[in-house]
Design an enzyme around this catalytic site. Structure first.
Site, PDB file in Angstrom:
ATOM      1  N   THR A 128       0.825  -1.204   0.000  1.00 44.81           N
ATOM      2  CA  THR A 128       0.000   0.000   0.000  1.00 44.81           C
ATOM      3  C   THR A 128       0.863   1.259   0.000  1.00 44.81           C
ATOM      4  O   THR A 128       1.994   1.242   0.490  1.00 44.81           O
ATOM      5  CB  THR A 128      -0.895  -0.008   1.255  1.00 44.81           C
ATOM      6  N   ASP A 129       0.277   2.354  -0.473  1.00 46.20           N
ATOM      7  CA  ASP A 129       0.995   3.639  -0.404  1.00 46.20           C
ATOM      8  C   ASP A 129       1.027   4.193   1.026  1.00 46.20           C
ATOM      9  O   ASP A 129       1.767   5.133   1.310  1.00 46.20           O
ATOM     10  CB  ASP A 129       0.370   4.668  -1.358  1.00 46.20           C
ATOM     11  N   LYS A 157       2.003  -3.212   7.496  1.00 47.68           N
ATOM     12  CA  LYS A 157       2.290  -3.429   6.070  1.00 47.68           C
ATOM     13  C   LYS A 157       3.736  -3.036   5.765  1.00 47.68           C
ATOM     14  O   LYS A 157       4.410  -3.710   4.982  1.00 47.68           O
ATOM     15  CB  LYS A 157       1.332  -2.619   5.187  1.00 47.68           C
TER      16      LYS A 157
HETATM   17  P1  NAD Z   1      -9.724  -7.369   2.314  1.00 53.46           P
HETATM   18  O1  NAD Z   1      -9.715  -7.040   3.762  1.00 53.46           O
HETATM   19  O2  NAD Z   1     -10.940  -7.117   1.505  1.00 53.46           O
HETATM   20  O3  NAD Z   1      -9.407  -8.932   2.134  1.00 53.46           O
HETATM   21  C1  NAD Z   1      -8.384  -9.571   2.852  1.00 53.46           C
HETATM   22  C2  NAD Z   1      -8.512 -11.081   2.655  1.00 53.46           C
HETATM   23  O4  NAD Z   1      -7.425 -11.701   3.365  1.00 53.46           O
HETATM   24  C3  NAD Z   1      -9.806 -11.667   3.206  1.00 53.46           C
HETATM   25  O5  NAD Z   1     -10.373 -12.569   2.258  1.00 53.46           O
HETATM   26  C4  NAD Z   1      -9.362 -12.413   4.461  1.00 53.46           C
HETATM   27  O6  NAD Z   1     -10.158 -13.550   4.761  1.00 53.46           O
HETATM   28  C5  NAD Z   1      -7.934 -12.813   4.093  1.00 53.46           C
HETATM   29  N1  NAD Z   1      -7.117 -13.016   5.296  1.00 53.46           N
HETATM   30  C6  NAD Z   1      -6.998 -12.180   6.366  1.00 53.46           C
HETATM   31  N2  NAD Z   1      -6.202 -12.738   7.287  1.00 53.46           N
HETATM   32  C7  NAD Z   1      -5.780 -13.931   6.788  1.00 53.46           C
HETATM   33  C8  NAD Z   1      -4.929 -14.953   7.278  1.00 53.46           C
HETATM   34  N3  NAD Z   1      -4.350 -14.886   8.502  1.00 53.46           N
HETATM   35  N4  NAD Z   1      -4.702 -16.030   6.499  1.00 53.46           N
HETATM   36  C9  NAD Z   1      -5.301 -16.136   5.277  1.00 53.46           C
HETATM   37  N5  NAD Z   1      -6.134 -15.212   4.777  1.00 53.46           N
HETATM   38  C10 NAD Z   1      -6.373 -14.121   5.529  1.00 53.46           C
HETATM   39  O7  NAD Z   1      -8.454  -6.648   1.709  1.00 53.46           O
HETATM   40  P2  NAD Z   1      -8.279  -5.948   0.267  1.00 53.46           P
HETATM   41  O8  NAD Z   1      -8.825  -4.587   0.328  1.00 53.46           O
HETATM   42  O9  NAD Z   1      -8.724  -6.893  -0.781  1.00 53.46           O
HETATM   43  O10 NAD Z   1      -6.687  -5.807   0.223  1.00 53.46           O
HETATM   44  C11 NAD Z   1      -5.882  -6.860  -0.288  1.00 53.46           C
HETATM   45  C12 NAD Z   1      -4.414  -6.459  -0.163  1.00 53.46           C
HETATM   46  O11 NAD Z   1      -4.177  -5.263  -0.892  1.00 53.46           O
HETATM   47  C13 NAD Z   1      -3.980  -6.173   1.274  1.00 53.46           C
HETATM   48  O12 NAD Z   1      -2.686  -6.709   1.447  1.00 53.46           O
HETATM   49  C14 NAD Z   1      -3.957  -4.664   1.359  1.00 53.46           C
HETATM   50  O13 NAD Z   1      -2.993  -4.227   2.292  1.00 53.46           O
HETATM   51  C15 NAD Z   1      -3.566  -4.291  -0.058  1.00 53.46           C
HETATM   52  N6  NAD Z   1      -4.038  -2.977  -0.531  1.00 53.46           N
HETATM   53  C16 NAD Z   1      -5.364  -2.653  -0.419  1.00 53.46           C
HETATM   54  C17 NAD Z   1      -5.811  -1.437  -0.935  1.00 53.46           C
HETATM   55  C18 NAD Z   1      -7.268  -1.032  -0.861  1.00 53.46           C
HETATM   56  O14 NAD Z   1      -7.594   0.110  -1.160  1.00 53.46           O
HETATM   57  N7  NAD Z   1      -8.172  -1.916  -0.481  1.00 53.46           N
HETATM   58  C19 NAD Z   1      -4.902  -0.564  -1.544  1.00 53.46           C
HETATM   59  C20 NAD Z   1      -3.558  -0.918  -1.616  1.00 53.46           C
HETATM   60  C21 NAD Z   1      -3.141  -2.152  -1.123  1.00 53.46           C
HETATM   61  O1  DAU Z   2      -4.129   3.946   0.384  1.00 59.13           O
HETATM   62  C1  DAU Z   2      -4.342   2.563   0.324  1.00 59.13           C
HETATM   63  C2  DAU Z   2      -5.190   2.120   1.501  1.00 59.13           C
HETATM   64  O2  DAU Z   2      -6.506   2.583   1.236  1.00 59.13           O
HETATM   65  C3  DAU Z   2      -5.192   0.618   1.706  1.00 59.13           C
HETATM   66  O3  DAU Z   2      -3.894   0.199   2.039  1.00 59.13           O
HETATM   67  C4  DAU Z   2      -6.171   0.217   2.819  1.00 59.13           C
HETATM   68  O4  DAU Z   2      -6.230  -1.200   2.924  1.00 59.13           O
HETATM   69  C5  DAU Z   2      -7.539   0.765   2.458  1.00 59.13           C
HETATM   70  O5  DAU Z   2      -8.446   0.482   3.516  1.00 59.13           O
HETATM   71  C6  DAU Z   2      -7.473   2.261   2.206  1.00 59.13           C
HETATM   72  O6  DAU Z   2      -7.196   2.981   3.453  1.00 59.13           O
HETATM   73  P1  DAU Z   2      -7.945   4.359   3.821  1.00 59.13           P
HETATM   74  O7  DAU Z   2      -7.887   4.543   5.277  1.00 59.13           O
HETATM   75  O8  DAU Z   2      -7.454   5.472   2.955  1.00 59.13           O
HETATM   76  O9  DAU Z   2      -9.428   3.982   3.315  1.00 59.13           O
HETATM   77  P2  DAU Z   2     -10.872   4.223   3.968  1.00 59.13           P
HETATM   78  O10 DAU Z   2     -11.871   3.819   2.945  1.00 59.13           O
HETATM   79  O11 DAU Z   2     -10.987   3.639   5.328  1.00 59.13           O
HETATM   80  O12 DAU Z   2     -10.919   5.812   4.127  1.00 59.13           O
HETATM   81  C7  DAU Z   2     -10.747   6.671   3.015  1.00 59.13           C
HETATM   82  C8  DAU Z   2     -10.773   8.102   3.537  1.00 59.13           C
HETATM   83  O13 DAU Z   2     -12.092   8.392   4.012  1.00 59.13           O
HETATM   84  C9  DAU Z   2      -9.849   8.336   4.722  1.00 59.13           C
HETATM   85  O14 DAU Z   2      -9.307   9.657   4.629  1.00 59.13           O
HETATM   86  C10 DAU Z   2     -10.768   8.240   5.934  1.00 59.13           C
HETATM   87  C11 DAU Z   2     -12.092   8.749   5.400  1.00 59.13           C
HETATM   88  N1  DAU Z   2     -13.301   8.147   5.997  1.00 59.13           N
HETATM   89  C12 DAU Z   2     -13.386   6.787   6.075  1.00 59.13           C
HETATM   90  C13 DAU Z   2     -14.497   6.181   6.616  1.00 59.13           C
HETATM   91  C14 DAU Z   2     -14.582   4.673   6.712  1.00 59.13           C
HETATM   92  C15 DAU Z   2     -14.350   8.952   6.425  1.00 59.13           C
HETATM   93  O15 DAU Z   2     -14.276  10.195   6.335  1.00 59.13           O
HETATM   94  N2  DAU Z   2     -15.454   8.347   6.951  1.00 59.13           N
HETATM   95  C16 DAU Z   2     -15.574   6.997   7.089  1.00 59.13           C
HETATM   96  O16 DAU Z   2     -16.613   6.515   7.623  1.00 59.13           O
END
Ligand code: NAD
Ligand code: DAU
Length: 347
Positions: A128-129, A157
């Site tokens: 992640t960033d 991370k």
């Molecule tokens: P998510 O929370 O939707 O899914 C995570 C998955 O990992 C789930 O299916 C969960 O069951 C599985 N998991 C958790 N713990 C586990 C364990 N101990 N063993 C096996 N499986 C396990 O997450 P996501 O949003 O799909 O993110 C996926 C990856 O991408 C993460 O590594 C996250 O850090 C990274 N990432 C996410 C974002 C974003 O915006 N969502 C952005 C950049 C990077």
């Molecule tokens: O930047 C990458 C990351 O983006 C990933 O590594 C994480 O897994 C992913 O969850 C996400 O993190 P953020 O904290 O940026 O995402 P989130 O959707 O939780 O929040 C986005 C922005 O919105 C953040 O500035 C917090 C704000 N927010 C979030 C929630 C849930 C609100 O203002 N209200 C809310 O209820």
């Protein structure tokens, strides 16, 4: 190739498998997932019965079960999505983040090292960033930007990124790392900002905006992220890091307003009524002000660039949630209701 995907029942992992399993019948995909609250096997209905797909329910922290899956499936490539991923949950309960993101990644590295002779195999680590901390009003995160994580999530991370690079330098394990900005799109668990807002808008519930809503995120449509990972696996270099972003910076308050407009257009609801649901609530502790990614390395070296704009991706996302109420119902379990009470009850 035999490709083992960890966390394939989560948001990005499921989008990755839905995209690639049908497109590549010549590869076999093994989805290894512990099925935490964030997982949903219903997200994988389209691929579940394909001959080139297998599911294994395994916790990364159970090393003997992990080794058994490696011994059985002998993957050539591992794509590591599995993580605890929600920043707010890492504030209310950091232990699970250290366990899965640090210990789980360590176990995975050891399983890879045990299976693959030196220099063989490939572990792609999805990061992640947020590891870079917060930007001020200007500037971009580059691959060389110093790590400066703010939350328990981003610190865990960052630790996992360091472990992955250390296993490359010390043991010669072939690894690649991508650091990506905020994803959005179908199948995202409604604890994250965009799906939470969509669901609350559909039910005319308050829209919680942390602080003034001036924090900035760089949004990327999830399929663009999945394509970036696939390009890196097929054409990237071992030991190299790639930043992946959407060149689409948005203030949170503007995301909220865009969603109000889109839901009004798509559902016929009066926009003013939807905007009236905005509630400014106490801020997230340690809330990073701004993220913005410089993706020029992956663009120049591997020819990747995002296909969706924020506007086109957001409309697709809204339409997906409108058309998939059954999926929404399936993830709004008792656990989900407990989380909403814990995080928002006192805000
Ligand atoms: P998510 O929370 O939707 O899914 C995570 C998955 O990992 C789930 O299916 C969960 O069951 C599985 N998991 C958790 N713990 C586990 C364990 N101990 N063993 C096996 N499986 C396990 O997450 P996501 O949003 O799909 O993110 C996926 C990856 O991408 C993460 O590594 C996250 O850090 C990274 N990432 C996410 C974002 C974003 O915006 N969502 C952005 C950049 C990077
Ligand atoms: O930047 C990458 C990351 O983006 C990933 O590594 C994480 O897994 C992913 O969850 C996400 O993190 P953020 O904290 O940026 O995402 P989130 O959707 O939780 O929040 C986005 C922005 O919105 C953040 O500035 C917090 C704000 N927010 C979030 C929630 C849930 C609100 O203002 N209200 C809310 O209820």
């Amino acid at each position: 190739m035999r490709i083992l995907v960890t966390g394939g029942a989560g948001f990005i992992g499921a989008n990755f498998l839905n995209l690639l399993v049908p497109r590549h019948p010549e590869h076999h995909f093994v989805n290894l997932d512990a099925l935490t609250y964030a997982a949903n096997l219903g997200s994988l209905e389209a691929v579940a019965n394909r001959p080139n797909y297998t599911f294994e329910r395994v916790d990364l922290c159970d090393f003997s079960a992990l080794r058994a899956v490696f011994a059985q499936h002998k993957p050539d490539v591992v794509v590591h999505f599995a993580a605890e991923s929600h920043v707010d949950r890492s504030i209310t309960g950091p232990r699970a983040f250290l366990r899965t993101n640090v210990e789980g990644t360590f176990n995975l590295l050891e399983a890879c090292r045990e299976l693959w002779p030196p220099g063989q195999g490939l572990l792609h680590h999805v990061s992640t960033d947020e590891v870079f901390g917060s930007l001020g009003a200007t500037g971009l995160f580059h691959e060389e930007t110093r790590y400066d994580p703010s939350s328990p999530y981003s610190a865990s991370k960052a630790s996992s990124d360091h472990l992955v690079r250390a296993w490359h330098r010390t043991f010669g394990l072939p690894v690649r790392v991508s650091n990506c900005s905020n994803n959005y799109g179908p199948l995202q668990f409604p604890e994250k900002l965009i799906p939470l807002l969509i669901l609350n808008l559909l039910e005319r519930k308050p829209l919680p905006v942390y602080g003034q809503g001036l924090n900035v995120r760089d949004w990327l449509y999830v399929e663009d992220h999945c394509e970036a990972i696939w390009v890196i696996i097929n054409a990237g270099q071992n030991g190299r890091t790639y930043n992946v972003g959407g060149r689409s910076e948005q203030r949170n308050i503007d995301v909220v307003k865009k969603l109000c407009l889109l839901i009004a257009e798509e559902s016929g609801a009066p926009e003013a009524e939807l905007v009236g649901l905005v509630r400014h609530v106490p801020d997230r502790p340690g809330h990073d002000l701004r993220y913005a990614i410089d993706s020029s390395r992956i663009e120049a070296e591997l020819g990747w660039k995002p296909r969706e704009s924020f506007e086109s991706g957001l409309r697709k996302t809204v339409r997906w949630y409108l058309a998939n109420r059954a999926w929404i119902d399936s993830v709004r379990t008792g656990e989900y209701r407990r989380w909403i009470e814990l995080n928002y009850g006192s805000r």
